[in-house]
Design an enzyme around this catalytic site. Structure first.
Site, PDB file in Angstrom:
ATOM      1  N   ASN A   1      37.153  50.730  35.343  1.00  0.00           N
ATOM      2  CA  ASN A   1      37.051  49.387  34.766  1.00  0.00           C
ATOM      3  C   ASN A   1      38.180  49.223  33.739  1.00  0.00           C
ATOM      4  O   ASN A   1      38.201  49.904  32.715  1.00  0.00           O
ATOM      5  CB  ASN A   1      35.670  49.264  34.095  1.00  0.00           C
ATOM      6  CG  ASN A   1      35.429  47.902  33.466  1.00  0.00           C
ATOM      7  OD1 ASN A   1      36.355  47.139  33.230  1.00  0.00           O
ATOM      8  ND2 ASN A   1      34.167  47.621  33.167  1.00  0.00           N
TER       9      ASN A   1
ATOM     10  N   CYS B   1      35.869  41.755  29.057  1.00  0.00           N
ATOM     11  CA  CYS B   1      36.021  41.779  30.532  1.00  0.00           C
ATOM     12  C   CYS B   1      36.300  40.395  31.098  1.00  0.00           C
ATOM     13  O   CYS B   1      36.848  40.258  32.186  1.00  0.00           O
ATOM     14  CB  CYS B   1      34.773  42.346  31.188  1.00  0.00           C
ATOM     15  SG  CYS B   1      34.443  44.022  30.684  1.00  0.00           S
TER      16      CYS B   1
ATOM     17  N   HIS C   1      35.874  40.747  38.568  1.00  0.00           N
ATOM     18  CA  HIS C   1      36.220  41.758  37.564  1.00  0.00           C
ATOM     19  C   HIS C   1      35.636  43.083  38.037  1.00  0.00           C
ATOM     20  O   HIS C   1      34.476  43.147  38.453  1.00  0.00           O
ATOM     21  CB  HIS C   1      35.646  41.355  36.203  1.00  0.00           C
ATOM     22  CG  HIS C   1      35.495  42.516  35.279  1.00  0.00           C
ATOM     23  ND1 HIS C   1      36.561  43.332  34.960  1.00  0.00           N
ATOM     24  CD2 HIS C   1      34.411  43.029  34.634  1.00  0.00           C
ATOM     25  CE1 HIS C   1      36.134  44.283  34.149  1.00  0.00           C
ATOM     26  NE2 HIS C   1      34.839  44.126  33.942  1.00  0.00           N
TER      27      HIS C   1
END
Ligand code: ACO
Length: 332
Positions: free
Chosen positions: A289, A114, A259
């Site tokens: 995500n 991530c 993020h």
């Protein structure tokens, strides 16, 4: 000292929209459960035979180059961030070099999940600052959907992720605007708290075993509460680190692009830093995500919506598997 600036932004999202109700047909979950805990309403899944991690990245890169008024021939180097590469090896960066028909420039893959885009941006920033390169493509691209356990067993993880790609062109800046600083961290103590363990290189001979599929150890594992707790601490911490170094306050930020891990994490960061609603960009509701792709996708959308303007103070921040986390402060 020479600075680098973001000269262009781009994204590519696969066409197939998968709603929470679609997932509820595959596993015991509900739109209400997913929305309440994550904010996610839908995500995109790739089309087999059409989309690949590298070609989605290439499409995003082409958009970023066009946005910058450049052509592929202007690119000196490729940085590709992904946890879902086309192949185990080689990395996907070289596939972009091939797809864009570039000369034999260098290409590296970044493996910090991530936080991959922020790490990639930092690496590219150093290359530009030292004068080694003038124009670098940084791509984040992920295909999660083919690697998730789409049964009730995997529901705590599978509902979170989506596929997509984003890219930026980083160029040497001719004025004071550009990346002010980047900040990178890791804490390997928690490596297995969010990971895909099998087929690991040293866990069996040969490394791929049928039992891994049966037992589901090829799928991501996540200690959700633990990740949530650490993310909610590290995000504000690393944002403050960037602000402090450059003598700014949270109120100076024009736009924070975190993020897109979970809307609840973003909202907590917003509260902890006393940021206003319009200081934080979120699009997890539509894409889930997308790991290394989430920040460049969000940047590209924010720019298109006029939420990033010349002279704005933009903060990027990420946290993820590793654990890794990082931030970047940019004077646009
Ligand atoms: N649908 C319905 N029920 C579910 C689902 C699902 N998809 N997933 C889990 N459940 C159940 C669990 O089995 C559990 O049931 P039980 O109480 O009978 O045992 C119940 O829901 C509650 O589970 P928890 O894990 O305690 O749920 P929580 O409220 O903690 O939310 C979540 C889980 C959303 C994953 C949360 O922990 C979280 O957001 N963590 C952060 C993780 C994250 O954002 N990861 C993204 C990747 S990392 C990154 O990008 C930073």
């Amino acid at each position: 000292m020479r600075k680098s600036k973001i000269a262009g932004v781009g994204r590519y999202l696969p066409e197939r929209v998968v709603t929470n109700d679609d997932l509820a047909k595959l596993m015991d979950t509900s739109d209400e459960w997913i929305r309440e805990r994550t904010g996610i309403q839908e995500r995109r899944f790739f089309e087999l035979g059409k989309d690949t991690t590298s070609n989605m990245g290439t499409r995003a890169a082409k958009m970023a180059l066009e946005n910058a008024g450049l052509t592929p021939q202007d690119v000196d180097f490729i940085v590709f961030a992904t946890l879902s590469p086309d192949y185990d090896f080689p990395g996907s960066g070289v596939l972009v070099q091939r797809e864009l028909e570039l000369p034999t420039i260098g290409a590296i893959d970044i493996r910090t999940q991530c936080t991959g885009f922020v790490y990639g941006l930092s690496v590219a920033d150093q290359f530009i600052k030292t004068g080694m390169y003038d124009t670098i493509l940084i791509i984040g691209s992920e295909i999660h959907s083919s690697g998730l356990d789409m049964t009730t067993r995997g529901r705590a993880v599978s509902v979170l992720f989506g596929d997509g790609a984003g890219a930026v062109v980083l160029q040497a800046s001719d004025n004071d605007h550009g990346i002010l600083s980047t900040h990178l961290h890791s804490e390997g103590e928690y490596a297995e708290e969010l990971a895909v363990i099998d087929p690991g290189s040293s866990r069996a001979i040969p490394r791929t075993q049928a039992r891994m599929i049966e037992e589901g150890t090829i799928f991501p594992v996540m200690n959700g509460n633990h990740v949530f707790k650490h993310a909610s601490t590290r995000f504000p911490e690393v944002i403050q680190e960037a602000l402090k170094l450059n003598n700014y306050q949270p109120s100076d930020i024009d736009l924070l692009i975190p993020h897109q891990a979970n809307l609840r994490i973003s909202q907590m960061v917003q509260r902890l830093l006393s940021l206003k609603e319009d200081q934080v960009f979120n699009n997890i509701q539509r894409y889930g995500n997308t790991t290394a792709a989430s920040i460049p996708i969000a940047m590209s959308e924010a720019w298109e919506q006029g939420k990033i303007k010349e002279g704005d103070l933009i903060c990027l921040a990420a946290f993820g598997s590793g654990f890794t986390w990082g931030s970047a402060l940019i004077r646009w």
